[in-house]
Motif scaffolding. Structure first.
Motif, mmCIF file in Angstrom:
data_model
loop_
_atom_site.group_PDB
_atom_site.id
_atom_site.type_symbol
_atom_site.label_atom_id
_atom_site.label_comp_id
_atom_site.label_asym_id
_atom_site.label_seq_id
_atom_site.Cartn_x
_atom_site.Cartn_y
_atom_site.Cartn_z
ATOM 1 N N ALA A 50 33.864 3.634 35.153
ATOM 2 C CA ALA A 50 33.586 2.673 36.224
ATOM 3 C C ALA A 50 34.196 3.128 37.544
ATOM 4 O O ALA A 50 33.571 3.018 38.601
ATOM 5 N N ILE A 51 35.408 3.667 37.490
ATOM 6 C CA ILE A 51 36.049 4.176 38.712
ATOM 7 C C ILE A 51 35.227 5.326 39.292
ATOM 8 O O ILE A 51 34.948 5.368 40.493
ATOM 9 N N GLY A 52 34.813 6.249 38.424
ATOM 10 C CA GLY A 52 33.989 7.363 38.890
ATOM 11 C C GLY A 52 32.665 6.892 39.465
ATOM 12 O O GLY A 52 32.197 7.399 40.490
ATOM 13 N N PHE A 53 32.059 5.909 38.828
ATOM 14 C CA PHE A 53 30.788 5.367 39.303
ATOM 15 C C PHE A 53 30.964 4.701 40.665
ATOM 16 O O PHE A 53 30.212 4.952 41.602
ATOM 17 N N LEU A 54 31.971 3.838 40.781
ATOM 18 C CA LEU A 54 32.169 3.097 42.025
ATOM 19 C C LEU A 54 32.608 3.992 43.179
ATOM 20 O O LEU A 54 32.317 3.697 44.341
#
Length: 200
Positions: free
Chosen positions: A145-149
């Motif tokens: 999620a961190i990488g996506f955001l």
């Protein structure tokens, strides 16, 4: 939806139920177990998904992470509207970020090189001992999620505008308006009915 978009896969475990309501795929440990096993390949660095069996604590941790991810997805789609499934009860953004970051830190991650005979080298994540599968699962989902955001796909994230749909999706081509074709059909039918009501 690409299976390797774990954050998006997590977010859309809340979906339209087909009857005008909202369904949640993660209401019981068995639902989480099934969902993790369906995502075995993208989760292979974090845990052996085929052997994973969720308990209530794992379910609670994943659901708490999902609430944070959906709150941050709502922020990412602005100025567009968030998903109607939880727009009225989103976590405050600072709380969502703190929860996401804490989840990512639940299990350490380090690269490990594997180089099979006759094959190309592959980087995998090391699985240090002393952490549960639930720790590794939650950390892997949060890191994704961190990488996506923080990545370029965030700019293409949308909340599906179709009637009754509550899903988020990544706009993969310029003309894409809905998360899936059935939502496009539902939107066109609703538009058709509205037009005929105003003409009557």
């Amino acid at each position: 939806m690409a299976a390797d978009r774990l954050a998006l896969a997590l977010a859309v475990t809340i979906r339209h139920d087909g009857n005008g309501g909202v369904a949640d795929d993660l209401t019981a440990p068995e639902g989480l177990t099934d969902w993790v096993r369906e995502l075995a390949e993208p989760l292979r660095d974090a845990l052996d998904a085929e052997d994973f069996t969720a308990d209530t604590a794992a379910l609670d941790a994943v659901r708490e992470l999902r609430a944070a991810v959906r709150a941050l997805f709502a922020r990412a789609v602005r100025p567009g509207p968030p998903s109607s499934a939880d727009a009225h009860r989103l976590l405050p953004e600072d709380q969502a970020m703190a929860r996401l970051n804490a989840a990512a830190a639940r299990a350490p991650g380090a690269p490990r090189l594997e180089w099979p005979d006759g094959g190309a080298p592959v980087v995998r994540a090391a699985r240090p001992p002393g952490f549960t599968d639930a720790d590794r699962l939650v950390a892997a989902l949060a890191r994704d999620a961190i990488g996506f955001l923080a990545g370029p796909e965030r700019e293409r994230l949308r909340a599906c505008p179709a009637p009754r749909c509550v899903r988020y999706f990544v706009k993969d081509h310029p003309r894409q308006e809905w998360c899936k074709p059935s939502c496009g059909n539902r939107a066109r039918v609703a538009r058709h009915h509205r037009r005929h009501r105003t003409e009557s």
